[in-house]
Write a protein that holds these residues in place. Structure first.
Motif, short mmCIF file in Angstrom:
data_model
loop_
_atom_site.label_atom_id
_atom_site.label_comp_id
_atom_site.label_asym_id
_atom_site.label_seq_id
_atom_site.Cartn_x
_atom_site.Cartn_y
_atom_site.Cartn_z
N SER A 1 13.86 1.93 -18.89
CA SER A 1 13.54 2.18 -20.26
C SER A 1 14.82 2.82 -20.72
N VAL A 2 15.48 2.86 -21.95
CA VAL A 2 16.97 3.15 -22.48
C VAL A 2 15.93 4.12 -23.82
N LEU A 3 16.50 5.40 -23.54
CA LEU A 3 15.73 6.36 -24.68
C LEU A 3 17.26 6.56 -25.66
N GLY A 4 17.40 6.23 -26.53
CA GLY A 4 17.91 6.78 -27.21
C GLY A 4 19.72 5.71 -27.75
N THR A 5 20.49 5.75 -28.33
CA THR A 5 21.12 4.42 -28.47
C THR A 5 23.13 5.26 -29.04
N PRO A 6 23.91 5.22 -28.41
CA PRO A 6 25.32 5.96 -28.30
C PRO A 6 25.45 5.81 -29.97
N GLY A 7 26.24 6.90 -30.65
CA GLY A 7 26.76 6.66 -31.68
C GLY A 7 27.86 5.93 -31.59
N VAL A 8 27.57 4.74 -33.31
CA VAL A 8 29.33 4.15 -33.09
C VAL A 8 30.35 4.97 -33.23
#
Length: 605
Positions: free
Chosen positions: A364-371
């Motif tokens: 799983s991927v935790l979080g999303t990189p900020g744009v």
């Protein structure tokens, strides 16, 4: 505890209650209580922890308070005994003696919550199948071997101990709110059939059982505390309960935090499972409940209805589940989804010769990189690899951690693993099974001054349906277009929410501040809509099946959902990072819906 006792002359309380128990520390306490010699010291004890089967932090709270407790006669009830109530009792008695307070402070302890023999006897004589209240499975088909069973006791033993003269009562798994029920029953000399009064005390206990959760902790309106400079030192709550059962919630003087209709609504919606709220002493009916702001940090409880308790009580059964381990990679910047797919494919290939022995393997991927993030940390998220196996040898470092980290040279651009490998070392985890036991099979006993007093089960009970009342959508439908122009915005722009765990289930309650917002909310949040908001979390292939139940609290302007089996097998064995279900509410509040523009203009509270 010391602060309450020290402040008695200016901020008096009659009883201090402490709730220490959760399903996580119940299983750990159980494992410490039973023989664990088959676990190697470096593997088993690293997780279970060398230590007692009771909650030792209770002693840290009690010791500095003892002189003031003795001076002012404040009573204490705590369920810190976990799986060794008598052991904790003996230490407390010795602590009191060393301070020379043995003539002032008398200590009692409660037994009866250890019920594995009763479970085994029921299986042997066929009196019960001990169905799992979450999954419907019967105990004889559970693939794990029970090592311990905690029954949830009511408050009548605590009341009896106080009646006999005890000042401190040490309990094991009494239910979270039972110390408050017991204290109010003793103080007001209520009878066991005073269900209306008991139900109010029960809800009061639920409101204050989690300490600062009702004074601003874990509160979706937390930003309002910053404006009032109340973020720091959030004060502990106080429940004022009258002879006729009326309840006012307040808090310590000169502390941060706040007590409002909304903080009380937040805690009320936490970890309930429907309109019926069960305790061994009473059933509280919640759907007509409401709160009234009497003044600063003073909120009255209204509308609680009462029914007799069920003839059964909840039992949590602990078993050794196996071993688990995990490892983290950091992924930064662009193409995270593709980086994750590449890494998962590579690791599945590397682990292929071992993975048939794994009972769980998840990526799983935790979080999303900020744009367009202006710093690297904000552009970074976590790729998590999680595994479980029944046998230690099948998840040993050479069969999990080593293949995972050895992949780094062929992996994605910027491939970096976390250098703290302790999560990758196998550690035991526990399975938790929840069922019901006839209260007549529980030997609920008060131990005080060399005598034992048996607390009989309730004589008046009510048998409830297995499932709580559920309403898939609101009864009186209103066309949502009638609320005017809308804007796509997070649900949490105007809606507060709170969630939590009960075994494999997760609950989530939503509420708003105004009546027109509530009409919109209850029409918007149907079971079908909540499935859409859950997104990929709502997986129809999940085993056991994910089911959703819904009920409305019109006087609270709230809608409550129960997500059955959302947390896999519960906090002690789930593969999700939200193992306590507390972030489910925040996830759903962040989901976008069509919000009436006029509501957005008002703000949330």
């Amino acid at each position: 505890m010391a602060a309450f006792a020290r402040s008695y002359t200016s901020d008096p309380v009659d009883v201090i209650i402490s709730d220490y128990m959760s399903e996580v520390n119940m299983t750990i306490g159980a494992a410490r209580k039973v023989d664990s010699t088959h676990l190697t010291p470096d593997m088993g004890n690293a997780f279970v922890g060398a230590g007692p089967a009771f909650e030792a932090s209770f002693l840290e709270a009690l010791e500095p308070a003892l002189e003031d407790l003795g001076r002012y006669g404040i009573k204490v009830a705590a369920n810190a005994g976990n799986a060794d109530v008598q052991g904790l009792y003996k230490i407390v008695v010795e602590m009191v003696r060393k301070k020379g307070l043995q003539d002032k402070i008398k200590v009692a302890w409660i037994s009866g919550d250890e019920v594995l023999p009763a479970i085994n006897e029921g299986l042997k004589n066929g009196s019960s199948k001990f169905k799992n209240i979450y999954t419907g499975q019967v105990l004889e088909r559970w693939e794990f071997e029970p090592i311990y069973a905690h029954a949830y006791l009511g408050g009548m033993g605590i009341a009896e101990a106080f009646r006999q003269g005890a000042q401190i009562v040490i309990c094991g798994r009494v239910a979270d709110a039972s110390p408050v029920i017991g204290a109010a029953t003793w103080f007001h000399e209520w009878k066991r059939e005073d269900f209306g009064r008991l139900a109010n005390a029960f809800v009061a206990g639920h409101l204050i059982e989690c300490s600062t959760y009702v004074t601003g902790g874990n509160f979706s309106g937390f930003k309002s505390l910053e404006a009032a400079d109340r973020w720091v030192d959030i004060g502990y709550p106080i429940a004022e309960i009258s002879q006729d059962g009326q309840v006012v919630i307040t808090k310590q003087k000169n502390s941060g935090g706040t007590v409002t209709v909304h903080t009380c609504s937040s805690q009320l919606l936490y970890e309930i499972q429907g309109p019926w709220y069960f305790n061994s002493d009473v059933t509280a009916v919640l759907d007509q409940l409401w709160f009234e702001q009497l003044g600063p940090d003073r909120v009255a409880l209204h509308g609680v209805q009462a029914l007799p308790p069920p003839p059964t009580t909840k039992v949590g059964i602990t078993a050794r589940g196996g071993f688990q381990a995990e490892a983290w990679y950091f992924m930064t910047g662009l193409d995270v989804a593709e980086k994750a797919r590449m890494t998962e494919a590579q690791l599945r290939h590397s682990l292929k010769r071992y993975s048939d022995k794994l009972t769980t393997l998840s990526f799983s991927v935790l979080g999303t990189p900020g744009v367009d993030a202006d710093n690297q940390n904000a552009a970074t998220c976590i790729f998590r690899v999680f595994a479980q196996a029944k046998e230690l040898k099948d998840i040993a470092s050479g069969k999990f951690l080593r293949p995972v980290i050895d992949n780094i040279m062929q992996s994605y651009p910027g491939s970096t693993f976390h250098l703290d490998f302790r999560l990758g070392i196998p550690k035991p985890y526990f399975e938790y099974y929840v069922t019901l036991l006839d209260q007549a099979k529980v030997s609920h006993v008060v131990h005080f001054n060399g005598r034992e007093t048996l607390i009989p089960p309730p004589t008046i009970t009510n048998v409830f349906a297995e499932r709580q009342p559920s309403q898939p959508s609101t009864q009186l439908q209103v066309d949502l277009s009638k609320f005017g122009p809308t804007e796509r915005a997070p649900l949490g722009s105007i809606v507060n929410a709170r969630s939590g765990d009960k075994g494999s289930d997760c609950n989530c309650g939503f509420w708003v501040a105004r009546e027109d917002e509530y009409v919109w909310l209850k029409n918007l949040l149907s079971v079908s809509t909540i499935k859409l908001l859950l997104g990929k979390e709502y997986d129809e292939s999940r085993v056991p099946k994910l089911e959703i139940e819904r009920f409305e609290l019109p006087n609270l302007r709230g809608v409550h959902f129960l997500f059955r089996n959302l947390l896999d097998r519960g906090a002690t064995s789930t593969s999700t990072v939200d193992f306590l279900g507390k972030n489910c509410a925040e996830f759903l509040r962040a989901r976008y819906v069509d919000v009436p523009v006029r509501f957005l203009a008002r703000g949330r509270l």
